[in-house]
Scaffold this motif. Structure first.
Motif, mmCIF file in Angstrom:
data_model
loop_
_atom_site.group_PDB
_atom_site.id
_atom_site.type_symbol
_atom_site.label_atom_id
_atom_site.label_comp_id
_atom_site.label_asym_id
_atom_site.label_seq_id
_atom_site.Cartn_x
_atom_site.Cartn_y
_atom_site.Cartn_z
ATOM 1 N N GLU A 244 -36.837 -47.813 43.950
ATOM 2 C CA GLU A 244 -36.192 -48.313 42.735
ATOM 3 C C GLU A 244 -35.994 -47.199 41.728
ATOM 4 N N ILE B 7 -30.235 -42.534 40.374
ATOM 5 C CA ILE B 7 -28.833 -42.301 40.770
ATOM 6 C C ILE B 7 -27.887 -43.066 39.859
ATOM 7 N N GLU B 8 -28.203 -44.371 39.639
ATOM 8 C CA GLU B 8 -27.282 -45.206 38.873
ATOM 9 C C GLU B 8 -27.220 -44.788 37.409
ATOM 10 N N ASN B 9 -28.332 -44.310 36.892
ATOM 11 C CA ASN B 9 -28.381 -43.978 35.470
ATOM 12 C C ASN B 9 -28.210 -42.491 35.189
ATOM 13 N N ASN C 103 -21.527 -42.465 42.220
ATOM 14 C CA ASN C 103 -22.171 -43.282 41.184
ATOM 15 C C ASN C 103 -21.235 -43.458 39.992
ATOM 16 N N GLU C 104 -21.682 -44.312 39.018
ATOM 17 C CA GLU C 104 -20.834 -44.664 37.883
ATOM 18 C C GLU C 104 -20.433 -43.444 37.068
ATOM 19 N N VAL D 98 -33.076 -45.214 43.040
ATOM 20 C CA VAL D 98 -31.801 -45.900 42.808
ATOM 21 C C VAL D 98 -31.463 -45.883 41.322
ATOM 22 N N SER D 99 -32.480 -46.152 40.493
ATOM 23 C CA SER D 99 -32.254 -46.118 39.057
ATOM 24 C C SER D 99 -31.833 -44.731 38.606
#
Length: 984
Positions: free
Chosen positions: A574, A580-582, A600-601, A577-578
């Protein structure tokens, strides 16, 4: 007193009473004209209850009715006391008797009399005295009359009136009595409900009946008057339904009921009730609609019933076995009113045959089963319990079968019993019985296998009993794995309630999940986190319900799996993933051919793509500027494939704005962990536009950052050094403590040991004085041990040991004083003690050695007060400066020998100055400028860290708000000056 009572009308009673009075008077006046026997005969035949008593209340005469009323039978009463015969007479009656014996006449219209059987009768009585010839009162005459029937009638009348009032008050209608006198109708009575019905009061209607008639609906008025006329003319019951229009305009439906009658004067009397049937009329309309709907539904149900009958017949024909209806009449006659078509397959008989001849259904039962079959039928018939029996039969075709019958008896009004049930072919069940035995054997093996699992699995299992309406739980057992791995001691839980074994908060959590499992009847999972002995653990608990034979949950089995590592991995995932996403960086991957797989975003925004689905349609080369594509293909990608990584600054293209974005480009190959083969390309790319713009500012701040970094490094090193010195202080304190106890023991025992030795030597000299010529063996031993040398050396040895232990004590004291490095509070201490303890620790370096002579320490201590300081840190400063002075003197000194001079004095009233000077070769001017800088040292590699004087400077200046300086002339030695305030 018990007996049958009869009632006597009042006239008869009064006549009899009057006759008896006259009789008594005549008897007195006529000088006892009649004899006692004649009076007794008269009383015996009179229908009244009469008794005559003498002055002492003894019976003289008594009537038959008296005996009957008071249940005295044929008992001889004459001459016996009334109080003996009737001992329960109340004190009030006894007093009345006495008053009457004194001449009074007493009577009572009604008096309650409680019989021996518990029944209460009401009695009317009168008591009078009778007189002798002399005029004296001879006794009493009692007249009694049972008036229970009259009293009951009065009570019944009162109850009837009360019930009438209650009925009138609660009846949803108005009770009335109308009288037609000379063709004029008058209202004799009307109840108050007329207000609810017609909106007029009872008094208004009694005053004027027309006030009611005027409220009759115009359409109903004529028919109402006509119905009354017909009832009066024909003397028939009157019934009418119509409408009233209340004064407020509300329309109410009403119903009149009455039966006209004529009294003796020929007047017509109407007694009846006027009912409010408005609600009933509404219900009738609704009922009419419901009837229509019901008729329609009945037609539908009739069709459905026929279909159901056909369906039932099909079901009966297709149900395995034979459905039947068996009837046993009271005379023992048997019959089968109904047999399903399964009879053909089960018994080999047609249903019609069995229905005609019931015995055919049982003719093929094996002889050994027939007695049990009859007993089962008889038991079911006697107890009306279900009939259930199994037997072996041979069908018409000769096939052996096992049949089981199950049916429910019902007793019919005529006394016959009908069983409704079925015959089932259970031949296969017998085979299944053998299989069940084999299965039981397998179950036993499985039980052993489960026990082996219970004992050998590597995850925890425990069992709970369910108690108190499924609100409490008790621990039954734990398998070895959970006892072995649990950080909590669980063996003590066995036999305890969960509320007793667990803390309240944990017990509430477990109770919630256990109840959830019971309510759902299924296995559930939940995770539990706890910390024991500073160890954090995660458990996954699986709760499974166990059912008993009645399908009730009576136990719970809980399996426990330690998922701590999984949780940590999950948290790491987590976090990843966090991350990468953030992340504000572009993080993505592509196939080896360059096709985008993930961005990613932050990356999507950087390259100007709306979504990941759109990004998957692009090749990574499309994110490059056209002039960079060739370089990407020929240089960067081959480098990545060959070396697995390429890093550097590059440019990306924003697909929407076509902007060239400078980035820190990091491209690498993701390989299989098993085969090492490349799987895809990945990148972590950072937008460095802001960085490029900030480079100028960063260059301006570089010097500040370098200074800050330098200061941080210095502080960090000082902290590390301080920590090491603190640890060293703790270690030194520990060693000093451990050495101190045995050394004190030895030092304390040396003085008495010396005294004992001197005493022994004196004793030995006395022996030699008085026995100058000992035996040859003793003389030989004296020569062998050199007794004279031993006596002389022993004293020296003890003195030497005493000096050595004293030296050790001084060293230990110095170690304990110096080991206060970790003291974090200001204390008032003697500076000289700290200097002396430091010198004691360095004593070994002051001694003469082969390569250099002894170093002399000259102490010029002034008269100093105690000062406020951190004693441990100040000792560290003394150690650092004295160690450097020793290093300088050991290397080279000026004069005949090395020396260190320590001078202390008070300056400026509130400042203490400590000077530590050596006669080494001195410090060059260039070196002197850097002497307090961190990491600066002139010593060889491995001999110094360059932190000692830097930390000393910080301790004196920052911690004690003092000064630390160094004065040196090359070739003349160096002097360090410490100045600190006496009080902070």
């Amino acid at each position: 007193m018990t007996g049958n009572l009869i009632t006597l009308d009042k006239n008869t009673y009064d006549c009899l009473q009057q006759e008896l009075i006259e009789l008594r008077q005549q008897a007195i006046c006529n000088n006892l004209k009649y004899s006692q026997d004649q009076i007794g005969l008269l009383l015996e035949c009179t229908p009244a209850a009469i008794a005559i008593f003498d002055h002492q209340m003894r019976y003289l005469l008594v009537s038959r009715r008296w005996r009957e009323d008071y249940g005295l039978g044929d008992e001889n009463l004459i001459g016996r006391s009334h109080y003996e015969i009737c001992p329960d007479i109340s004190q009030d009656l006894r007093e009345i008797h006495q008053r009457c014996l004194a001449g009074a006449i007493e009577k009572c219209e009604e008096n309650a009399l409680l019989r021996a059987n518990g029944k209460t009768d009401w009695v009317k009585w009168e008591i009078q005295p009778w007189y002798e010839k002399s005029g004296q009162i001879g006794g009493l005459i009692m007249f009694t009359q049972v008036i229970t029937a009259q009293k009951q009638a009065e009570i019944a009348l009162a109850n009837s009136e009360r019930r009438f009032r209650d009925i009138a008050a609660n009846l949803p209608g108005a009770i009335f009595q109308f009288t037609n006198r000379n063709d004029i109708w008058r209202v004799d009575y009307i109840s108050d409900f007329i207000w609810e019905l017609a909106g007029i009061t009872a008094s208004e209607m009694i005053q004027d009946l027309n006030s009611f008639f005027t409220l009759i609906h115009p359409e109903d008025f004529d028919s109402c008057i006509a119905s009354v006329a017909v009832a009066v003319q024909n003397s028939t019951p009157w019934h009418y339904e119509g409408r009233l229009v209340k004064p407020n305009g509300e329309i109410r439906w009403w119903q009149g009921e009455s039966t006209p009658m004529r009294n003796e004067q020929g007047e017509v009397i109407f007694c009846g009730v006027l009912l409010d049937i408005t609600g009933l009329k509404r219900k009738e309309a609704e009922l009419q609609q419901l009837n229509e709907e019901l008729e329609f539904r009945v037609e539908e149900r009739t069709v459905a019933l026929k279909a159901a009958e056909a369906r039932w017949q099909r079901l009966a024909d297709n149900v395995p076995g034979m459905l039947y209806e068996f009837c046993l009449d009271p005379d023992g006659t048997m019959s089968f009113p109904f047999v399903s078509s399964g009879c053909r397959e089960l018994l080999g008989l047609e249903p019609e045959e069995v229905q005609k001849n019931a015995t055919l259904g049982f003719n093929y039962i094996e002889p050994e089963d027939w007695p049990g079959f009859k007993l089962a039928i008889a038991h079911s018939a006697q107890t009306m319990q279900n009939f259930e029996y199994e037997w072996q039969t041979t069908s018409v075709s000769g096939q052996k079968k096992w049949i089981k019958a199950v049916s429910r008896p019902e007793l019919q009004p005529g006394g016959e019993i009908i069983w409704y049930g079925c015959f089932v072919d259970i031949s296969d069940m017998q085979a299944a019985l053998r299989e069940r035995k084999q299965a039981e054997k397998k179950l036993q093996e499985q039980a052993q296998f489960l026990q082996s699992i219970w004992e050998n699995v590597d995850y925890g299992i425990y069992v709970l009993d369910i108690l108190e309406n499924q609100e409490e739980f008790r621990y039954v057992k734990f398998n070895p794995a959970i006892l072995r791995t649990s950080p909590i001691y669980l063996e003590s839980f066995v036999g305890k309630l969960m509320a007793e074994a667990l803390p309240d908060e944990m017990a509430d959590i477990h109770h919630h999940h256990y109840r959830q499992c019971i309510q759902s009847g299924k296995s559930i999972f939940f995770e539990e986190y706890f910390c024991a002995d500073e160890k954090h653990s995660w458990w996954l608990l699986n709760i499974t319900p166990l059912f008993d034979n009645a399908s009730r949950i009576n136990q719970l089995v809980v399996t426990v799996t330690d998922i701590t590592e999984h949780k940590k991995a999950e948290q790491d995932r987590e976090m990843f993933v966090s991350l990468i996403e953030n992340s504000s960086d572009l993080i993505g991957c592509a196939s080896l051919e360059g096709q985008s797989l993930f961005i990613n975003e932050a990356g999507l925004k950087l390259v100007g793509v709306d979504s990941l689905e759109v990004a998957k349609n692009f090749n990574i080369l499309e994110y490059m500027l056209p002039e960079d594509i060739e370089d990407m293909q020929q240089r960067i990608i081959p480098t990545v494939m060959e070396h697995g990584l390429w890093q550097g600054e590059y440019r990306l293209r924003n697909l929407q704005t076509e902007e060239a974005i400078p980035v820190d480009f990091n491209v690498f190959v993701v390989k299989s962990s098993e085969t090492g083969e490349p799987l895809c390309l990945a990148t972590i790319t950072r937008d460095i536009r802001d960085r490029k713009q900030a480079e100028i500012k960063l260059q301006q701040q570089t010097q500040n950052l370098e200074n800050t970094l330098y200061e941080l490094q210095r502080t960090q090193s000082q902290l590390i050094h301080s920590e090491k010195m603190s640890s060293l202080g703790n270690m030194v304190a520990g060693i000093a403590h451990e050495i101190n106890n045995p050394v004190n023991f030895i030092h304390g025992n040396l003085i008495p040991a010396s005294e004992y030795t001197e005493d022994l030597l004196c004793l030995l000299e006395l022996y030699q004085l008085h026995f100058p010529n000992p035996p040859e063996e003793i003389q030989a031993e004296i020569a062998a041990i050199d007794l004279e040398f031993l006596k002389e050396d022993l004293i020296k040895l003890l003195n030497s040991m005493q000096i050595g232990t004293q030296r050790i004590r001084e060293i230990v004291l110095s170690l304990r004083s110096f080991s206060r490095l970790d003291e974090a509070e200001f204390k008032q201490v003697n500076i000289h003690d700290g200097i002396n303890s430091t010198l004691m620790i360095l004593q070994n370096r002051l001694k003469s050695k082969p390569n250099h002579p002894e170093i002399l320490v000259i102490k010029e201590y002034g008269n100093l007060p105690t000062i406020e300081c951190y004693p441990g840190q100040l000792n560290q400063v003394f150690m650092n400066i004295l160690s450097n002075a020793l290093d300088a003197v050991e290397e080279e000194f000026v004069g005949e020998g090395g020396q260190i001079r320590i001078t202390t004095e008070v300056v400026n009233t509130n400042t203490v100055a400590i000077r530590i000077a050596d006669n080494g070769r001195g410090i060059p001017e260039k070196t002197l400028e850097k002497v307090f800088d961190p990491f600066f040292t002139t010593k060889d590699v491995g001999k110094g860290t360059g932190l000692g004087l830097s930390i000393s400077y910080q301790i004196i200046v920052d911690k004690h708000h003092g000064k630390l300086s160094c004065n040196s002339i090359p070739g003349q030695g160096a002097e360090f000056l410490i100045e600190i305030p006496i009080s902070q």
